[in-house]
Structures are given as C-alpha cells and as structure tokens.
Design a protein around this motif. Structure first.
Motif, mmCIF file in Angstrom:
data_model
loop_
_atom_site.group_PDB
_atom_site.id
_atom_site.type_symbol
_atom_site.label_atom_id
_atom_site.label_comp_id
_atom_site.label_asym_id
_atom_site.label_seq_id
_atom_site.Cartn_x
_atom_site.Cartn_y
_atom_site.Cartn_z
ATOM 1 N N CYS A 48 -9.874 44.453 10.411
ATOM 2 C CA CYS A 48 -10.948 44.433 9.411
ATOM 3 C C CYS A 48 -10.414 44.744 8.023
ATOM 4 O O CYS A 48 -9.295 45.228 7.863
ATOM 5 N N LEU A 49 -11.238 44.472 7.028
ATOM 6 C CA LEU A 49 -10.939 44.803 5.644
ATOM 7 C C LEU A 49 -12.015 45.731 5.108
ATOM 8 O O LEU A 49 -13.207 45.445 5.228
ATOM 9 N N MET A 50 -11.594 46.831 4.512
ATOM 10 C CA MET A 50 -12.506 47.665 3.742
ATOM 11 C C MET A 50 -12.332 47.252 2.294
ATOM 12 O O MET A 50 -11.242 47.364 1.733
ATOM 13 N N ILE A 51 -13.395 46.749 1.679
ATOM 14 C CA ILE A 51 -13.303 46.213 0.332
ATOM 15 C C ILE A 51 -14.232 46.968 -0.618
ATOM 16 O O ILE A 51 -15.190 47.622 -0.193
ATOM 17 N N SER A 52 -13.930 46.865 -1.892
ATOM 18 C CA SER A 52 -14.866 47.357 -2.905
ATOM 19 C C SER A 52 -15.815 46.220 -3.246
ATOM 20 O O SER A 52 -15.419 45.056 -3.304
ATOM 21 N N LYS A 53 -17.079 46.547 -3.472
ATOM 22 C CA LYS A 53 -18.014 45.528 -3.947
ATOM 23 C C LYS A 53 -17.790 45.220 -5.431
ATOM 24 O O LYS A 53 -17.752 44.053 -5.812
ATOM 25 N N PRO A 54 -17.610 46.235 -6.284
ATOM 26 C CA PRO A 54 -17.202 45.926 -7.659
ATOM 27 C C PRO A 54 -15.788 45.358 -7.651
ATOM 28 O O PRO A 54 -15.012 45.601 -6.724
ATOM 29 N N HIS A 55 -15.444 44.618 -8.667
ATOM 30 C CA HIS A 55 -14.114 44.020 -8.713
ATOM 31 C C HIS A 55 -13.103 45.017 -9.286
ATOM 32 O O HIS A 55 -12.837 45.050 -10.482
ATOM 33 N N PHE A 56 -12.526 45.833 -8.383
ATOM 34 C CA PHE A 56 -11.347 46.627 -8.703
ATOM 35 C C PHE A 56 -10.146 45.812 -8.231
ATOM 36 O O PHE A 56 -10.176 45.250 -7.144
#
Length: 219
Positions: A57-65
C-alpha cells in the motif's frame, strides 16, 4: 459515469481529486475514493496499483507535498495517528509492513522517486533495506520522538528513509550519489523473487504483470 476533469499532471493528486486518475483509466475502480482503504483529512492509504505482493500500500498526503518530510507541522499529530492506524490495518490483514520512501525534493534532483508527491510504501515483506542504503551515504536514525523524518532532519536534501518491522528506522541525507529510480522497490522485488518491479513498464507491457509472491514469502 462519474464526470472527471482533465489530469492535473500529478498521478497522486489525480487520485485525490478524481482528475482522470490512473486507477480509473486502468479499470481498477470507477471513482478513486472507492479504492481508498483509510483516509483522514490530510492523508489516505490506498493499494499500490502494481503491488510487489498482496498488502502493498501507499500512505499519501492529500495536499501536494513533494515528499513526506516537508509535511506541515500543524498536522503532525494527524500524521502520527494515521501512520499507526495504517500500520495496524496492514499488520492485521497481511503482516507487519516494511515502510520506505524515496524523498525527492523536486524533479531535477536525485532521490530516486518517479512520482513527485509525498508517498510512503508499506509492504508486508522483510528485506535488508538498511544494508542496501549504505552505498548512498551514512544512515542516521530517526529521533525517538519522530514517527517519520521531517525537514528539520533532512533540510533541503533528497533522502532515502525506511522503517523496519523490528523497529529500526533511519534515513540517508544528504545522498553521496543519486539512487536509480525506484531503487528500494527494485531491491525488495529482487530480494523476494519478483522479477517485474517496474510499475511504469507494467503500464505498457501487460505480460510483465506477473502474479506477485504470496504475503511474507521472504520471511
């Protein structure tokens, strides 16, 4: 069919905003949020589109960091809580994950990332990632108070970071040389015996989408 606007040019922003996302183009879902496994206000956990094994899986930021180290300090508690929730979610379903990140600061520099949006891989496989990273520089350990490194540790440098199942966690920054694109992903794939590590190649070559090894095949 859900109406979508044209792609904004960032693969993970497209998933968050439903702007012609790759997951929809590949027929994995009709709306990206349907595939999100977990989400909070600023973070999401979603399955890797071309996983090395079940549970990748990927844990991502919703804002574009551009990388996870430069996340806003005001959401640090949310980040910590979401990290632990994601780790427990994968652990219960597939086994404790190994986490890693190619922390590139921008497309011109050499952190080895090929998607310039903050994302941490969590994969339920065991591999000696720490040993593989030594060639790129000195490994520093995470401060005990940190769940993941921040810009105060890496500054403006590209970095490589990992968090192993045994609790060891570290990063390399600055890098003494640029790692190949997808280096950690490639290393883990080779270690567990999965030949087709390159997700970009899989986009254009269906024959390369080999069935991934079973969960924790390398344990």
């Amino acid at each position: 069919m859900t109406e979508r606007t044209p792609s904004c040019g960032c693969l993970l922003c497209d998933e968050v905003k439903n702007t012609s996302p790759l997951s929809v183009q590949l027929g994995r879902c009709v709306e990206p949020r349907m595939a999100f496994l977990l989400e909070s206000e600023h973070f999401a956990l979603l399955p890797d589109l071309f996983p090395l094994m079940a549970g990748h899986c990927l844990m991502i930021s919703k804002p574009h960091f551009v990388n996870m180290a430069c996340r806003d300090a005001v959401i640090e508690r949310e980040f910590r809580d979401f990290w632990h929730t994601s780790y427990d979610f994968i652990s219960k379903k597939y086994g404790a994950p190994l986490a890693f990140e190619h922390g590139s600061t921008n497309e011109a520099l050499g952190g080895g990332s090929c998607v310039f949006h903050a994302h941490i891989h969590l994969i339920p496989a065991r591999a000696p990632v720490e040993d593989a990273l030594r060639v790129f520089g000195r490994i520093e350990t995470f401060p005990m108070t940190k769940t993941w490194i921040t810009s105060s540790e890496v500054g403006i440098n590209d970095y490589l970071a990992y968090h192993s199942q045994d609790g060891s966690k570290g990063f390399v920054a600055p890098l003494i040389k640029a790692p190949p694109c997808q280096f950690i992903r490639r290393f883990i794939a080779h270690y567990i015996g999965f030949a087709h590590w390159n997700w970009k190649a899989a986009l254009f070559s269906p024959s390369s989408r080999q069935t991934p090894p079973p969960v924790n095949s390398c344990v």
